[in-house]
Design a protein around this motif. Structure first.
Motif, PDB file in Angstrom:
ATOM      1  N   ASP A  49       0.838  -1.201   0.000  1.00 32.34           N
ATOM      2  CA  ASP A  49       0.000   0.000   0.000  1.00 32.34           C
ATOM      3  C   ASP A  49       0.875   1.255   0.000  1.00 32.34           C
ATOM      4  O   ASP A  49       0.618   2.206  -0.741  1.00 32.34           O
ATOM      5  CB  ASP A  49      -0.911   0.030   1.228  1.00 32.34           C
ATOM      6  CG  ASP A  49      -1.902  -1.114   1.259  1.00 32.34           C
ATOM      7  OD1 ASP A  49      -2.448  -1.463   0.194  1.00 32.34           O
ATOM      8  OD2 ASP A  49      -2.122  -1.665   2.353  1.00 32.34           O
ATOM      9  N   LYS A  50       1.909   1.244   0.829  1.00 30.96           N
ATOM     10  CA  LYS A  50       2.828   2.385   0.896  1.00 30.96           C
ATOM     11  C   LYS A  50       3.561   2.574  -0.429  1.00 30.96           C
ATOM     12  O   LYS A  50       3.781   3.695  -0.876  1.00 30.96           O
ATOM     13  CB  LYS A  50       3.818   2.198   2.039  1.00 30.96           C
ATOM     14  CG  LYS A  50       3.167   2.312   3.403  1.00 30.96           C
ATOM     15  CD  LYS A  50       4.187   2.094   4.510  1.00 30.96           C
ATOM     16  CE  LYS A  50       3.533   2.218   5.870  1.00 30.96           C
ATOM     17  NZ  LYS A  50       4.509   2.042   6.957  1.00 30.96           N
ATOM     18  N   PHE A  51       3.941   1.469  -1.050  1.00 33.99           N
ATOM     19  CA  PHE A  51       4.600   1.517  -2.351  1.00 33.99           C
ATOM     20  C   PHE A  51       3.715   2.237  -3.372  1.00 33.99           C
ATOM     21  O   PHE A  51       4.171   3.121  -4.090  1.00 33.99           O
ATOM     22  CB  PHE A  51       4.923   0.098  -2.828  1.00 33.99           C
ATOM     23  CG  PHE A  51       5.379   0.009  -4.257  1.00 33.99           C
ATOM     24  CD1 PHE A  51       6.696   0.261  -4.592  1.00 33.99           C
ATOM     25  CD2 PHE A  51       4.489  -0.338  -5.259  1.00 33.99           C
ATOM     26  CE1 PHE A  51       7.118   0.174  -5.911  1.00 33.99           C
ATOM     27  CE2 PHE A  51       4.896  -0.422  -6.577  1.00 33.99           C
ATOM     28  CZ  PHE A  51       6.217  -0.164  -6.903  1.00 33.99           C
ATOM     29  N   LEU A  52       2.452   1.838  -3.438  1.00 36.60           N
ATOM     30  CA  LEU A  52       1.545   2.426  -4.426  1.00 36.60           C
ATOM     31  C   LEU A  52       1.322   3.915  -4.181  1.00 36.60           C
ATOM     32  O   LEU A  52       1.164   4.684  -5.134  1.00 36.60           O
ATOM     33  CB  LEU A  52       0.217   1.670  -4.454  1.00 36.60           C
ATOM     34  CG  LEU A  52       0.302   0.296  -5.113  1.00 36.60           C
ATOM     35  CD1 LEU A  52      -1.007  -0.456  -4.955  1.00 36.60           C
ATOM     36  CD2 LEU A  52       0.677   0.411  -6.576  1.00 36.60           C
ATOM     37  N   LYS A  53       1.329   4.331  -2.916  1.00 35.79           N
ATOM     38  CA  LYS A  53       1.185   5.769  -2.620  1.00 35.79           C
ATOM     39  C   LYS A  53       2.388   6.559  -3.136  1.00 35.79           C
ATOM     40  O   LYS A  53       2.255   7.724  -3.502  1.00 35.79           O
ATOM     41  CB  LYS A  53       1.000   5.996  -1.125  1.00 35.79           C
ATOM     42  CG  LYS A  53      -0.395   5.647  -0.680  1.00 35.79           C
ATOM     43  CD  LYS A  53      -0.643   6.061   0.743  1.00 35.79           C
ATOM     44  CE  LYS A  53      -2.048   5.627   1.076  1.00 35.79           C
ATOM     45  NZ  LYS A  53      -2.619   6.245   2.190  1.00 35.79           N
ATOM     46  N   LYS A  54       3.554   5.927  -3.171  1.00 33.95           N
ATOM     47  CA  LYS A  54       4.760   6.607  -3.657  1.00 33.95           C
ATOM     48  C   LYS A  54       4.795   6.700  -5.179  1.00 33.95           C
ATOM     49  O   LYS A  54       5.581   7.463  -5.734  1.00 33.95           O
ATOM     50  CB  LYS A  54       6.005   5.866  -3.157  1.00 33.95           C
ATOM     51  CG  LYS A  54       6.203   5.995  -1.667  1.00 33.95           C
ATOM     52  CD  LYS A  54       7.413   5.223  -1.202  1.00 33.95           C
ATOM     53  CE  LYS A  54       7.528   5.319   0.311  1.00 33.95           C
ATOM     54  NZ  LYS A  54       8.693   4.609   0.818  1.00 33.95           N
TER      55      LYS A  54
END
Length: 179
Positions: A49-54
């Motif tokens: 999820d954090k990856f996709l936000k970046k």
């Protein structure tokens, strides 16, 4: 030559969702689109999820839909079974639409095997979603305890087998490794 494919990742070992995320990256790297529907994993924020936000530019090419309400009946789950069941049914309906859509080349049903073993959804309903799989469509079913009918339907099936895990020594899930 296979023009569409059903893949199953099952077993009690770690690595099923991790392998799928790698497959999704590979698909997007080949200028195709991948979407994952998570049937069990809850609302907490994972590394993916954090990856996709970046990388907001991946929107519409690499997506994760969190359909589950969390682990059923364990780790402090207080939700009624029916809440989990309705969430799984809704997630399957969304996944069926993605399978039929030309927008997605790879559709992942993450932890769908677990959803079936918990009787949140029926194996036949999942198999029905795979009937008439469109050309050039890849679908991956993950989770422990894959029904034999899923293995039978699969073009490729892999079992992850646990040999050793820190959980055996009382370690909880590790950030960046398990979530």
């Amino acid at each position: 030559m296979l023009l569409s494919m059903v893949i199953v990742f099952t077993g009690n070992g770690k690595g099923k969702t991790t392998a799928v995320l790698g497959q999704m990256i590979r698909v997007v790297g080949q200028d195709r689109n991948a979407i994952m529907f998570q049937f069990i994993k809850g609302p907490w924020i994972s590394g993916e999820d954090k990856f996709l936000k970046k990388f907001p530019t991946l929107k519409g090419r690499f997506e994760i839909v969190k359909g589950g309400k969390g682990f059923v009946g364990i780790w402090g789950d207080k939700l009624p079974f029916e809440v989990h069941k309705k969430a799984a049914e809704k997630t399957l309906e969304l996944a069926k639409k993605a399978i039929r859509s030309s927008a997605w080349d790879l559709v992942v049903l993450d932890e769908v095997n677990v959803a079936v073993s918990l009787k949140l959804i029926g194996a036949k309903n999942v198999l029905d979603a795979l009937d008439g799989l469109p050309m050039h469509k890849f679908v991956i079913l993950t989770g422990r305890n894959a029904p034999k009918s899923f293995i039978g339907r699969a073009d490729l099936a892999t079992e992850m087998r646990e040999i050793k895990h820190p959980y055996e020594m009382g370690e909880l899930a590790l950030k960046g490794v398990e979530f």
